[in-house]
Design a protein around this motif. Structure first.
Motif: not given
Length: 663
Positions: A303-309
């Motif tokens: 459903l979701l793929s997330a990461g920080a930059a």
């Protein structure tokens, strides 16, 4: 109790809502304790009175002229209308009252006017949308040309930023009316009936003479709601209205320093639900000036793929970790099973309806009872689907905000997928895409992110999954990393030799979304209709800088520095685990088989069984009972079960050849 919320530096007021339940009440004058059933009955009497007056107002003013006057914001004398709906209706002279001989105070009439005024104000947007679609009606409603799309967007106020799915759904509604009446409707008021007045009490339109709410000083987790309720369904005098005190257990989501407002009471399943509104101080969000951002990409099974930059001072953007995924495959599978069940039940109910005819005249039909059972089951299935969607959306939103808090991000960038339409991917996949919970999930993310002072911005989704996050080169999508020649969509490989990035398609997408948001944050604006932060367009000069810079240097496989001598390996052909086969013994059911995987003395299986049999499939069952057709042929428990290939088909490193025999 003061309703003013004290705010400090860098804080702003946020109004939210939580759910509560009225379980009992006490009549203040007589001291009579009201059970939950009696309390629900009395609240229902008041709600019926309010909804009846609201329905009367809606039927009377459900026309284009009255809706335009209310939406203009000015009365006949040119004065500005109040923001409260009930006050605006009274300024315009749109009044109502309780039918004779029922006696109700003015606050009951206020709630009816507030409910009707909100519904009439919301109709203005649908009125303008329908008028724009009718003005630019296409030659073929099923397929607009490019010129027709431009014309319909110009005819709708704010149509340039309106999702195409909204225009398509309104077009289908008008086309259905045209097929039924062989003409186009005049406006939305001919296309739709007046909205139904809900059974609820908008206590926010009242003052202390009708309802009050106070937090308990001894226990901040509890509050006391006082309101006037009728003692009979048709109160004939003010003596038939009594003050009832209802204790409410506040949910843990309401802060201890929050200011409570009068709730909205709803009747659901014979219970009184309270929508508890409250205001509390939260950190102020920023439109620009972000250095750490969380990029979120939508998916179907994942459903979701997330990461920080992180955006550095020199303009470079680096990824903080490999990201994470929220997988709701189990809930989504259950949701699709319920959808198929609902479709099956609807088909049966429609067939019963055709056989029965008009249910109002054929209540004695033999199939009428079955039809009622089906309708009740359909209602239960729909309620369960709604609950699953709501639970999934809240869980995914909570996970997303927690990821941002853990990464110390000050902004969350989401894809703007409002215009995404499910088409060209097969009937099943189109249905699954169209019933995703993207809109509901985005609203929950904004709600939870506001508590932590994290801004939520939607960015254009163009080419987020198509281009490489490190060099913006169009990617090659393959089935899996170990199948680089099989065309697919899950695994992405950058064809640029100097880059060589490869990874999960969704992992690359969140990097592109985060980088695009950080570089375009100066173009963030507030949508006037929704109040949401959006980035409407992508600028090519800024897009060229929206790349992820690798944090570690790449090491070539051809030039690897050695840290020690190479481990000697034997060239003698021997098994991986032992140098010699196991000792042979007498044949019997309790003896061990010889070393290796190849069958020794087993006769060849039939052709049909051999096609599905290999070294790791389940053998033919010998016990009496269930005997699958594939197992009867010696092919395992299922004809479609595929075995793992033999070990000698997959060359593995010989890590045990020089360790010696275990004996």
């Amino acid at each position: 109790m003061s309703r003013r919320l004290p705010l400090g530096a860098g804080e702003t007021a946020r109004t939210a809502c939580a759910r509560g339940l009225l379980r009992a009440g006490v009549v203040e004058k007589a001291g009579e304790v009201l059970s939950a059933a009696v309390l629900a009955e009395r609240v229902g009497w008041a709600a019926d009175l309010v909804s009846g007056m609201a329905a009367e107002l809606l039927d009377e003013h459900w026309n284009a002229a009255d809706v335009d006057v209310l939406a203009s914001g000015e009365d006949a004398g040119g004065r500005r209308l109040p923001s409260n709906a009930w006050m605006a209706l009274r300024r315009l002279g749109w009044v109502t009252g309780a039918p004779n001989p029922i006696k109700a105070n003015d606050r009951i009439v206020r709630m009816a006017q507030e409910q009707a005024g909100r519904a009439l104000r919301s109709a203005k947007w649908r009125c303008d949308l329908t008028a724009g679609v009718l003005k630019a009606w296409p030659a073929d409603p099923a397929k607009r040309t490019g010129e027709e799309w431009d014309a319909v967007r110009d005819a709708i106020p704010g149509g340039r930023h309106l999702p195409s799915s909204v225009i398509r759904s309104r077009t289908r509604q008008i086309a259905t009316f045209q097929r039924r009446h062989v003409r186009l409707p005049v406006d939305v008021f001919e296309l739709e009936e007046a909205p139904r007045a809900a059974r609820m009490l908008l206590l926010s339109a009242c003052d202390g003479q009708q309802a009050t709410i106070e937090r308990c000083e001894s226990d901040p987790r509890r509050a006391l709601l006082r309101l006037q309720l009728p003692t009979r369904p048709d109160p004939r005098s003010y003596a038939d209205w009594t003050w009832v005190a209802c204790p409410i257990a506040l949910p843990p989501t309401i802060p201890a320093n929050a200011v409570l407002h009068l709730p909205t009471l709803r009747m659901t399943g014979g219970k009184v639900r309270a929508d508890l509104a409250y205001s509390h101080a939260v950190p102020t969000t920023r439109r620009t000036g972000h250095h750490v951002a969380l990029g979120v990409d939508w998916g179907l099974n994942t459903l979701l793929s997330a990461g920080a930059a992180r955006l550095h001072e020199d303009g470079q953007i680096t990824a903080l970790g490999a990201g994470a995924q929220f997988r709701g495959a189990g809930v989504l599978a259950k949701q699709h099973r319920l959808r198929r069940l609902s479709e099956h039940l609807h088909t049966k109910a429609d067939q019963y309806q055709r056989l029965i005819g008009d249910t109002t005249e054929n209540t004695g039909h033999p199939l009428h009872a079955r039809h009622e059972v089906l309708r009740e089951e359909i209602r239960r299935v729909c309620a369960r689907r709604a609950n699953l969607n709501d639970a999934l959306a809240w869980a995914a939103a909570r996970w997303t905000v927690d990821q941002a808090i853990a990464a110390k991000a000050t902004v969350i960038y989401l894809e703007d997928l409002r215009s995404m339409e499910a088409k060209g991917m097969g009937r099943t996949m189109n249905t699954r895409l169209s019933q995703a919970v993207r809109g509901q999930l985005a609203e929950h993310v904004r709600h939870l992110a506001a508590e932590a002072g994290i801004a939520v911005v939607t960015v254009p989704p163009r080419n987020t999954s198509r281009h490489c996050p490190c060099c913006l080169t169009p990617l090659r999508h393959r089935k899996a990393p170990d199948r680089p020649t099989t065309t697919g969509w899950k695994w992405a490989i950058c064809p640029q030799p100097d880059c060589g990035w490869q990874g999960d398609r969704d992992q690359g997408a969140w990097q592109r979304i985060a980088a695009r948001g950080l570089t375009h944050q100066a173009k963030t604006v507030t949508d006037r209709t929704t109040g949401q932060l959006v980035i409407r367009s992508v600028a090519d000069p800024l897009e060229t800088t929206a790349v992820i810079t690798p944090t570690t240097a790449k090491v070539s496989r051809k030039d690897r520095p050695k840290t020690g001598p190479t481990r000697p390996r034997s060239t003698r052909p021997a098994p991986r685990r032992r140098r010699a086969p196991s000792p042979t013994g007498p044949c019997g059911p309790v003896d061990k088989r010889p070393e290796g995987h190849a069958p020794t003395d087993r006769p060849r299986l039939p052709r049909a069984a051999h096609r599905h049999q290999n070294v790791t499939t389940i053998s033919t069952p010998t016990t009496a009972g269930h005997r699958p057709r594939g197992a009867a042929l010696g092919a395992g428990f299922h004809l479609h079960a595929h075995a793992t290939p033999p070990r000698w088909d997959i060359p593995l490193p010989d890590a045990m050849s020089d360790t010696g025999s275990p004996s």
